[in-house]
Write an enzyme that holds these catalytic residues in place. Structure first.
Site, mmCIF file in Angstrom:
data_model
loop_
_atom_site.group_PDB
_atom_site.id
_atom_site.type_symbol
_atom_site.label_atom_id
_atom_site.label_comp_id
_atom_site.label_asym_id
_atom_site.label_seq_id
_atom_site.Cartn_x
_atom_site.Cartn_y
_atom_site.Cartn_z
ATOM 1 N N LYS A 51 89.533 38.604 68.165
ATOM 2 C CA LYS A 51 88.087 38.690 68.390
ATOM 3 C C LYS A 51 87.534 39.969 67.765
ATOM 4 C CE LYS A 51 88.195 36.517 72.996
ATOM 5 N NZ LYS A 51 87.682 35.160 72.927
ATOM 6 N N GLU A 62 82.521 45.205 75.316
ATOM 7 C CA GLU A 62 81.196 44.712 74.929
ATOM 8 C C GLU A 62 80.192 44.996 76.018
ATOM 9 O OE1 GLU A 62 82.112 40.657 72.381
ATOM 10 O OE2 GLU A 62 81.135 40.480 74.318
ATOM 11 N N ARG A 93 89.323 25.216 65.770
ATOM 12 C CA ARG A 93 89.972 23.961 66.166
ATOM 13 C C ARG A 93 88.898 23.021 66.678
ATOM 14 N NH1 ARG A 93 89.274 24.867 71.722
ATOM 15 N NH2 ARG A 93 89.354 27.070 72.226
#
Ligand code: ADP
Ligand code: ADP
Ligand code: MG
Length: 669
Positions: A116, A200, A292
């Site tokens: 990420k 974050e 995916r």
């Protein structure tokens, strides 16, 4: 196009992929673990090969073995589904090395999006908007804590390699930072073998809106609109829908363009999802890309009338994308509910066991619904059938229930209806919870954000209502019918002298228990049926009709119908969308069966021990954590129930523990 593919997955997604392959005339090879020998995905594929033991790392995660099996079976390509090997870049590369097509993006694209943190760095360069935060290499506690201070609390810690909500920790204030970081890292290393984290800004009342993208190997990339997955519990999706309520044409295009830019930045091919976190004012930030097919892809299929697995197969076979951007149309509204084996009333503890009874609403399986080019009203994607088991080894999902309607209101009405018709006996599941969620004001009004469930906790978990008379009547009649059958009466039971009258009693008392109440019924035999007394209520009861478990009763002037399924002494009554579990207190079966737990603490669910914080012989005070278990997607702390001494801890880190197994011997002090 391929002649034969291997599906390296299990459960509903393996069945889903097989359905499209079958429709396209492609042969399928299933792989399975020893726990799945009788699984549905094994039955629906043309061939099936046993690859190992139950635990995923000894079967579904055995990359080399799966490649070997694919080669031996003559498959040309491997579909990884989601989870397991689907986001394993080395696996994708190794498929190619062995001349097999990996039905998914190139290994490098997976790698680029796999972290990420690294993905955020890339997106920054591609000018995709990011949530404020730190996603660099430095990992010292003090440094990260300083970054958190800069960003401003609350902050969110995420495992860089993360997925499935694992490792994620909200930190409200500086004092909690170090402990949250340690816990995040512990979960990250256990789940992903990598404890890198990112920090974050934790957004307030955000929505999760994601864009489905599709790219081919000829440089084309399109988006198939958005899905709103804001209805979450512990950062895990519960309900998903498309399109996102309130989405404007302009914002959809802006998000779509950003998602396509993200895909192009990593040379993407195949199906992918770019997840955004959006503020209520519509501003949106890149969160991550899932490289995916997504669990919730059916809602996109329903509104676009496209088969995304077919798109995957065509793109993997080297074809161009079936449609260009301007040809992709959206029609109506679709909602998906994930039906899980879990117990919402007990903190959503995952449940395992056998699906003793499974009845679903009238629905189509995937292929039938889309063949006419028109979505079906109700679709069910399931990997289990009645009689199958949900084991502790894999995801506890029972099925996905997907509905479509001309607009959101119609779709939602269909969802409520379909949930009301679902019957599951054998393990606890979240259907009642989903019903309350779909009936609630917030979801009905599309007042969406990721805190919807937490904020509405009280209305989603109302105190249990008393069992209604008709449910008790259904259980009682079902019991009496069964007794008659057992007694071997062959003629019409209603014309016979009743068993209890022969014993000299005209009245009979039946006791049923729920977790909240003891229900004592008095039944009085009457010519055509009974008179039923329950508390201050009483009514005449007659059996009007009977089809297997389905009973039609006349209760006074009204007719009620329902299904009654018996599992040992448990009577499961389904009627009008309600489900009551009534334990029959059989006077014949009373024996001294209560046995104290002997000072032992037992596992609340099947899982793995991930940390042990105390030692044998140690004195602990009430509430002190002793060990941490992990099951499915959650960590559970086992704490001292009283002050006392730990006599012996029976498991170590890494041990797999069965539900109810004693974890330690504890002596109250
Ligand atoms: P999606 O993002 O496609 O909706 P989820 O968020 O539910 O999927 O899960 C993310 C990933 O984690 C998926 O690839 C899913 O297969 C996988 N996953 C789901 N449940 C579990 C589990 N219990 N243990 C490990 N991985 C899981
Ligand atoms: P995963 O890999 O587990 O899917 P994500 O990064 O996609 O992790 O985040 C999962 C969920 O966590 C999101 O859908 C959202 O509900 C919540 N979330 C993630 N980032 C933030 C954030 N910065 N602020 C608030 N909520 C967030
Ligand atoms: Mg995510």
């Amino acid at each position: 196009m391929f002649n034969k593919i291997l599906i390296a997955n299990r459960g509903e997604i393996a069945c889903r992929v097989a359905a499209t392959a079958r429709r396209l005339g492609i042969k399928t090879v299933a792989v399975y673990s020893s726990a799945d020998a009788h699984a549905k995905h094994v039955a629906v594929c043309d061939e099936a090969i046993l690859i190992g033991e139950a635990e995923a790392r000894h079967s579904y995660l055995l990359a080399d073995k799966i490649i070997q099996v694919a080669l031996q079976s003559g498959a040309q390509a491997i579909h990884p589904g989601y989870g397991f090997l689907s986001e394993n870049a080395d696996f994708a590369d190794n498929c190619a090395k062995h001349g097999l097509v990996f039905i998914g993006p190139p290994g490098d694209a997976i790698r680029a999006m796999g972290s990420k943190a690294a993905a955020k760095q890339l997106m920054e360069q591609a000018h995709v908007p990011l949530v404020p935060g730190y996603h660099g290499e430095q990992q010292e506690v003090a440094f990260l804590q300083q970054q958190a201070g800069k960003i401003g609390y609350p902050v969110l810690l995420k495992a860089s390699a993360g997925g499935g909500g694992k490792g994620m920790r909200i930190v409200e204030k500086e004092e909690d930072f170090a402990a949250a970081l340690a816990s995040c890292k512990r979960e990250a290393i256990n789940a992903f073998g990598d404890d890198h984290v990112l920090v974050e800004k934790y957004l307030q009342r955000p929505r999760h809106i994601e864009i489905q993208v599709f790219a081919d190997s000829h440089g084309q990339c399109v988006f198939l609109f958005e899905r709103d997955c804001s209805v979450q519990r512990r950062h895990q999706k519960v309900l998903e829908e498309a399109p996102a309520p309130g989405m404007t044409h302009e914002r959809r295009n802006a998000m779509g363009q950003a998602a396509v830019a993200a895909a192009k930045a990593v040379g993407y091919v195949g199906a992918g999802t770019v997840e955004f976190i959006a503020n209520q004012d519509g501003s949106f930030y890149f969160m991550e890309m899932n490289t995916r097919l997504q669990v919730e892809h059916p809602v996109t299929e329903m509104i676009t009338a496209q088969d995304l697995v077919e798109w995957q197969l065509r793109v993997a076979a080297g074809e161009h994308l079936p449609l260009q951007q301007s040809e992709i149309q959206m029609h109506g509204h679709a909602i998906e509910a994930r039906i899980y084996a879990e117990n919402p009333e007990k903190g959503f503890l995952p449940a395992t066991g056998r699906l003793h009874h499974l009845r679903t609403p009238a629905a189509v399986e995937f292929e039938l619904g889309m063949q006419a080019g028109q979505p079906a009203a109700v679709r069910i994607d399931a990997g289990v059938r009645q009689g199958d088991s949900i084991s502790p080894y894999y995801d506890p999902m029972i099925a996905k229930l997907i509905v479509w309607g001309e607009d959101r209101k119609i779709a939602l009405a269909r969802m409520r209806q379909a949930l009301a018709q679902y019957q599951i006996v054998g393990l606890s599941c979240n259907i009642g919870f989903l019903q309350r969620l779909c009936a609630g004001e917030a979801f009905s009004q599309a007042d969406l954000d990721t805190g919807l469930i937490a904020r509405n906790h009280d209305s989603l978990f109302p105190p249990a209502a008393p069992v209604p008379l008709h449910a008790l009547a259904l259980a009682a009649v079902s019991l009496l019918l069964e007794e008659r059958r057992r007694a071997g009466h062959t003629a019409d039971p209603w014309s016979q002298t009743s068993g209890w009258r022969m014993n000299g009693a005209l009245r009979r008392t039946l006791r049923f228990k729920t977790e909240q109440e003891d229900c004592v019924l008095q039944l009085e035999y009457q010519g055509q049926g009974w008179r039923l007394h329950y508390g201050a209520q009483s009514t005449d009861v007659e059996l009007a009709d009977e089809y297997g478990a389905d009973l039609y009763l006349k209760l006074g002037d009204s007719t009620r119908h329902g299904s009654v399924v018996r599992a040992a002494q448990q009577f499961h009554v389904f009627s009008g969308g309600g489900h009551w579990q009534l334990e029959f207190d059989d006077p014949m079966q009373h024996a001294g069966e209560t046995e104290a737990e002997g000072g032992r603490l037992t596992a609340p669910m099947p899982g793995k021990v991930v940390a042990v914080m105390a030692q044998n012989g140690q004195s602990v005070s009430k509430g002190e954590p002793i060990l941490i278990m992990e099951a499915m997607k959650m960590e559970h702390t086992i704490a001292a129930p009283h002050d006392g001494v730990i006599e012996e801890i029976l498991y170590g880190v890494g041990d797999q523990v069965a539900e109810g197994a004693p974890l330690l011997a504890f002596k109250q002090g």
